[in-house]
Enzyme design. Structure first.
Site, PDB file in Angstrom:
ATOM      1  N   HIS A  60       0.829  -1.216   0.000  1.00  0.00           N
ATOM      2  CA  HIS A  60       0.000   0.000   0.000  1.00  0.00           C
ATOM      3  C   HIS A  60       0.862   1.265   0.000  1.00  0.00           C
ATOM      4  O   HIS A  60       0.467   2.278  -0.544  1.00  0.00           O
ATOM      5  CB  HIS A  60      -0.997   0.015   1.177  1.00  0.00           C
ATOM      6  CG  HIS A  60      -0.384   0.165   2.528  1.00  0.00           C
ATOM      7  ND1 HIS A  60       0.129  -0.895   3.247  1.00  0.00           N
ATOM      8  CD2 HIS A  60      -0.194   1.251   3.321  1.00  0.00           C
ATOM      9  CE1 HIS A  60       0.603  -0.457   4.399  1.00  0.00           C
ATOM     10  NE2 HIS A  60       0.430   0.841   4.471  1.00  0.00           N
ATOM     11  N   ASP A  61       2.033   1.190   0.618  1.00  0.00           N
ATOM     12  CA  ASP A  61       2.898   2.373   0.705  1.00  0.00           C
ATOM     13  C   ASP A  61       4.099   2.298  -0.230  1.00  0.00           C
ATOM     14  O   ASP A  61       5.095   2.988  -0.003  1.00  0.00           O
ATOM     15  CB  ASP A  61       3.404   2.537   2.145  1.00  0.00           C
ATOM     16  CG  ASP A  61       2.443   3.356   3.000  1.00  0.00           C
ATOM     17  OD1 ASP A  61       1.620   4.117   2.451  1.00  0.00           O
ATOM     18  OD2 ASP A  61       2.538   3.240   4.237  1.00  0.00           O
ATOM     19  N   LYS A  64       6.128   5.251  -1.316  1.00  0.00           N
ATOM     20  CA  LYS A  64       7.079   5.941  -0.428  1.00  0.00           C
ATOM     21  C   LYS A  64       8.525   5.696  -0.839  1.00  0.00           C
ATOM     22  O   LYS A  64       9.421   6.417  -0.409  1.00  0.00           O
ATOM     23  CB  LYS A  64       6.865   5.487   1.017  1.00  0.00           C
ATOM     24  CG  LYS A  64       5.639   6.115   1.661  1.00  0.00           C
ATOM     25  CD  LYS A  64       5.566   5.756   3.135  1.00  0.00           C
ATOM     26  CE  LYS A  64       4.372   6.445   3.797  1.00  0.00           C
ATOM     27  NZ  LYS A  64       4.209   5.958   5.189  1.00  0.00           N
ATOM     28  N   HIS A  89       2.551   9.866  -2.358  1.00  0.00           N
ATOM     29  CA  HIS A  89       2.890   8.432  -2.384  1.00  0.00           C
ATOM     30  C   HIS A  89       1.759   7.514  -2.861  1.00  0.00           C
ATOM     31  O   HIS A  89       2.041   6.507  -3.507  1.00  0.00           O
ATOM     32  CB  HIS A  89       3.512   7.960  -1.056  1.00  0.00           C
ATOM     33  CG  HIS A  89       2.541   7.660   0.043  1.00  0.00           C
ATOM     34  ND1 HIS A  89       2.129   8.600   0.955  1.00  0.00           N
ATOM     35  CD2 HIS A  89       1.890   6.524   0.382  1.00  0.00           C
ATOM     36  CE1 HIS A  89       1.273   8.053   1.801  1.00  0.00           C
ATOM     37  NE2 HIS A  89       1.101   6.793   1.485  1.00  0.00           N
ATOM     38  N   HIS A 115      -5.758   4.235  -0.195  1.00  0.00           N
ATOM     39  CA  HIS A 115      -5.762   3.939   1.248  1.00  0.00           C
ATOM     40  C   HIS A 115      -5.764   5.193   2.126  1.00  0.00           C
ATOM     41  O   HIS A 115      -5.939   5.098   3.329  1.00  0.00           O
ATOM     42  CB  HIS A 115      -4.624   2.982   1.633  1.00  0.00           C
ATOM     43  CG  HIS A 115      -3.240   3.568   1.553  1.00  0.00           C
ATOM     44  ND1 HIS A 115      -2.561   3.746   0.359  1.00  0.00           N
ATOM     45  CD2 HIS A 115      -2.407   4.026   2.513  1.00  0.00           C
ATOM     46  CE1 HIS A 115      -1.375   4.266   0.607  1.00  0.00           C
ATOM     47  NE2 HIS A 115      -1.264   4.464   1.910  1.00  0.00           N
ATOM     48  N   HIS A 116      -5.561   6.372   1.533  1.00  0.00           N
ATOM     49  CA  HIS A 116      -5.656   7.612   2.329  1.00  0.00           C
ATOM     50  C   HIS A 116      -6.903   8.432   2.006  1.00  0.00           C
ATOM     51  O   HIS A 116      -7.011   9.598   2.408  1.00  0.00           O
ATOM     52  CB  HIS A 116      -4.404   8.476   2.160  1.00  0.00           C
ATOM     53  CG  HIS A 116      -3.214   7.931   2.885  1.00  0.00           C
ATOM     54  ND1 HIS A 116      -3.125   7.894   4.265  1.00  0.00           N
ATOM     55  CD2 HIS A 116      -2.065   7.370   2.424  1.00  0.00           C
ATOM     56  CE1 HIS A 116      -1.963   7.339   4.615  1.00  0.00           C
ATOM     57  NE2 HIS A 116      -1.306   7.015   3.525  1.00  0.00           N
ATOM     58  N   ASP A 144      -4.253  -0.032   8.684  1.00  0.00           N
ATOM     59  CA  ASP A 144      -3.031   0.765   8.564  1.00  0.00           C
ATOM     60  C   ASP A 144      -2.956   1.797   9.697  1.00  0.00           C
ATOM     61  O   ASP A 144      -1.937   1.937  10.369  1.00  0.00           O
ATOM     62  CB  ASP A 144      -3.044   1.463   7.199  1.00  0.00           C
ATOM     63  CG  ASP A 144      -1.781   2.246   6.904  1.00  0.00           C
ATOM     64  OD1 ASP A 144      -0.707   1.845   7.383  1.00  0.00           O
ATOM     65  OD2 ASP A 144      -1.867   3.260   6.184  1.00  0.00           O
TER      66      ASP A 144
HETATM   67 FE   LIG Z   1       0.235   5.531   3.044  1.00  0.00          FE
HETATM   68 FE   LIG Z   2       1.103   2.236   6.286  1.00  0.00          FE
END
Ligand SMILES: [Fe+2]
Ligand SMILES: [Fe+2]
Length: 235
Positions: A60-61, A64, A89, A115-116, A144
């Site tokens: 998911h990240d 980054k 990200h 996811h954000h 998360d």
């Molecule tokens: Fe994230």
């Molecule tokens: Fe995370």
């Protein structure tokens, strides 16, 4: 090798890249994935769907990877412009994972992308609201947040489970999907149990050993990360 195997190897290698990129990532990724799969089960998804969510959550990240250390690892509060950098990200991650026709890769891209988002539409990057946010992303958002709050990060010490639960509960319907939040809170013993099982996995040793075990791959399979697998999974 099946196409599914190629997709799993691709997800595993991207997860490994994340684990090697920032400190203590493997713990967060493996716990979040295990909690997300538990929540998926609690909201009533079938076993195959839960397993797909477990497999894609660690990436998911992945966006980054492209965020500079000065921002990603900065202790203390971020400036507005640094926040803008970090908020890129999800889009970057979605792009890294995009372009595949494989269902697993598509789900991974979707989760990375959304996811954000927040249930009330005030999240990022798209400002999606309610059920317009893919369910897997709504599930990962809760898992998360809970895991991120309860682990120590470079910019703050960890929070107690109870404090984190109050924050998730307070965010129900605004930040988080109220249905996902409800099953999370109502079945917290099961959620904490799943987190504990993830913790056991982390005892596997090196990041590579942890990631290989999480994805059910031999370490050799992960080390080879066949180029052909990458190409086929992304096809
Ligand atoms: Fe994230
Ligand atoms: Fe995370």
């Amino acid at each position: 090798m099946t196409k599914n195997h190629h997709a799993v190897v691709t997800l595993a290698s991207l997860t490994l890249a994340g684990c090697l990129r920032y400190p203590h990532a493997s713990g967060h990724l493996v716990r979040t994935a295990t909690i997300a799969a538990c929540l998926a089960d609690l909201v009533g998804l079938d076993a195959a769907h839960c397993e797909r969510i477990r497999l894609v959550t660690p990436v998911h990240d992945v966006g980054k990877l492209a965020i500079p250390d000065a921002v990603l690892l900065k202790p203390g509060k971020l400036l507005a412009e640094e926040r803008q950098v970090i908020e890129r990200h999800p889009e970057i991650g979605a792009n890294i994972l995009a372009g595949s026709a494989h269902a697993l890769m598509r789900l991974a891209s979707q989760v990375a992308h959304h996811h954000h988002e927040r249930f009330d539409g005030t999240g990022y990057p798209c400002g999606l609201a309610g059920n317009d946010i893919p369910l897997a992303a709504r599930i990962v958002a809760v898992a998360d947040a809970f895991d991120a709050m309860t682990e120590a990060r470079c910019y703050r010490p960890c929070m107690s489970d109870d404090d984190a639960l109050s924050i998730v509960s307070a965010g129900s319907g605004t930040h988080y999907d109220p249905d996902v939040t409800n099953v999370f809170l109502a079945n917290i013993a099961q959620v904490l149990h799943s987190r504990k099982s993830a913790q056991a996995l982390l005892g596997a040793g090196s990041e590579m050993a942890v990631v290989a075990r999480f994805y059910g791959l031999s370490r050799g399979a992960l080390r080879r990360i066949p180029r052909q697998a990458m190409r086929q999974a992304m096809a």
